[in-house]
Design an enzyme around this catalytic site. Sequence first.
Site, short mmCIF file in Angstrom:
data_model
loop_
_atom_site.label_atom_id
_atom_site.label_comp_id
_atom_site.label_asym_id
_atom_site.label_seq_id
_atom_site.Cartn_x
_atom_site.Cartn_y
_atom_site.Cartn_z
N ASP A 65 58.41 31.62 -11.00
CA ASP A 65 58.18 31.88 -9.58
C ASP A 65 59.38 31.43 -8.75
OD1 ASP A 65 56.96 32.64 -7.19
OD2 ASP A 65 55.83 30.76 -7.01
N ASN A 107 51.93 21.17 -3.43
CA ASN A 107 50.61 21.78 -3.55
C ASN A 107 50.23 21.98 -5.00
OD1 ASN A 107 49.46 24.86 -3.99
ND2 ASN A 107 48.28 23.67 -2.52
N ASP A 175 46.80 23.66 -9.02
CA ASP A 175 46.83 22.85 -7.79
C ASP A 175 46.68 21.37 -8.11
OD1 ASP A 175 46.93 25.22 -6.42
OD2 ASP A 175 45.32 24.71 -5.02
N ASP A 205 55.90 23.28 1.85
CA ASP A 205 55.45 24.58 1.41
C ASP A 205 53.93 24.72 1.54
OD1 ASP A 205 56.00 27.15 0.00
OD2 ASP A 205 54.81 26.24 -1.60
N LEU A 210 47.72 23.01 0.72
CA LEU A 210 47.94 21.67 0.21
C LEU A 210 46.66 20.84 0.27
CD1 LEU A 210 50.36 19.92 -0.79
CD2 LEU A 210 50.60 19.11 1.56
N GLU A 248 55.15 25.15 6.67
CA GLU A 248 54.78 26.56 6.57
C GLU A 248 53.27 26.64 6.78
OE1 GLU A 248 55.22 30.28 3.43
OE2 GLU A 248 54.78 28.28 2.66
N HIS A 315 61.92 34.05 3.37
CA HIS A 315 62.22 34.41 1.99
C HIS A 315 61.07 35.11 1.28
CE1 HIS A 315 60.22 30.56 2.03
NE2 HIS A 315 59.91 30.71 0.77
#
Length: 558
Positions: A65, A107, A175, A205, A210, A248, A315
Amino acid sequence: MRKIDTGDLWWKNAVLYCADIETFYDWNGDGCGDIRGMTERIEYLADLGINCLWLMPFYPTARKDDGYDITDFFSVDPRLGNLGDFVELVRTAKAHGIRVIVDFVMNHTSDAHPWFKSARRSVDDPYRDYYVWTDTEPPDTSKDVVFPDQEDSLWEHDPKTGQWYLHHFYKHQPDLNIANPAVQEEISRTLGFWLQLGVAGFRVDAVPFLFARDGAPDDPGSFDPYEYLGDVRNFVTRRVGDAVLLGEVNVPYKDQKAFFGGSDGDGLNMQFDFIGMQNIYLSLARGDARPLAKALRQRPALDITSQWANFVRNHDELTLDKLSDSERQEVFDAFGPDPDMQLYNRGLRRRLPAMLGGDEHRMRMVYSLAFSLPGTPVLFYGEELGMAENLDVPGRFAVRTPMQWTSGDNGGFSSAAKRRLPRPLPDGLYGPERVNAADQRHDHDSFWWFIRDLIYTYRQQPEIGWSTVEVLKQPHRAVLAHACREASGWMMIGLHNFGDQSVLVPLEVADAPPGSVLVDLLDGRAQHPVDQRRVEMPLDPFGYRWLRLVRPGDAPII
């Protein structure tokens, strides 16, 4: 007029630049960008006017990823360099007046992380509670998955123990259990480690994910995620007093206040304005500024220690998820009618220049708008050149192609064979033969010079980052007229025309005593007298103006 002291709140009027080390510049010629290459290009960023560099993940990774599947939070992907290279990058950036912030991805981990490899061995493993597990088969969560093309549930069955583990993203990214004090300790160790190496803060992120628990049967009800976010901020500022947390947080405005920490601002310092960004594209599609004007009127007022981050592109896919279905379809029809240009039925995998057919008038208007709004502007690498996407690259990675430095082989990104590059470069109208940094830096009429001048004008008006926004009344649907007001009395008016017709914009300037003028900051400092607190300003098709109010007795603008 008092001088604004940025002090510990340096990020209130910074200019951020997001870059991926892997795709920025290959120093050693192996085909992959590296930290030494990023260090070599610090002078380029300083010349552009950037004063904060945000680095996408550069940690060891399972490479499923694009670096967000991390296997070690305390090191550097060996393809990119080592910790010594990183420290040298931070030192070099600091010497050029540039702070460095890094992606903080806590996260989840990769399923190849030692914690998870240990955790899945047994239900009694010491690392088991680092993740979220359930004994009972979870309900159908297919409608909640983030990547519907690859996942059909938020839970994955682990056959060895017969339990399911939670993963909001890919199944190979389990997670973390943030409610676990041991995980919180690991987060603090990670933050403290990178702060000690000189970073100025973190881009956090996927913040809402989270803290999401999604009804795990053993969910401890006493855990308050917002209180914990305040603890994270307090830890960071104890270590480095002026460190920043940029989140974010793609949720409705009414829900973002909690992530800022409510009225006392004891949470994230900054959050991206996803709502404003999405309405910019709806206004562009319609040639009508009213959707954006409505969003700006709904923007919550923030305390002095909090800030919006304004952006045109990031992105990931250009998400339009907060628009209605019909509004989103309008944007699709205007800027991405081919299904291959769309992603997850919620966004576009394109960059602005290609969406606008290379229309530089509209491109300049959009970036002028983003820099003129109260907040901190954020650029994604290559935006200063007008780089476009490569739709031959799958998914979100279409916009993460190598930086285009020259018109030469591989766009000057690498001396390696093309097959060794992280991703293929665009070709045609937006290929490096036509769009590159070297050519534009030698052409003062280029888009690069426009962005550079915009950055320097923004930095000469630090009050923008401290101001509040007011949408001004005027009769033209295609025009957004907004005033930035700062507590000292400073005021600037931004005018932006989303339409293809010239207009004359009448403005009431109630703050203007006799003898005041509006100084056009983007047009040679031209002065426009304000007669009886009224002024009419012409705007070209897709035109834009920054008009600073100068009262009698104010120091002249130089």
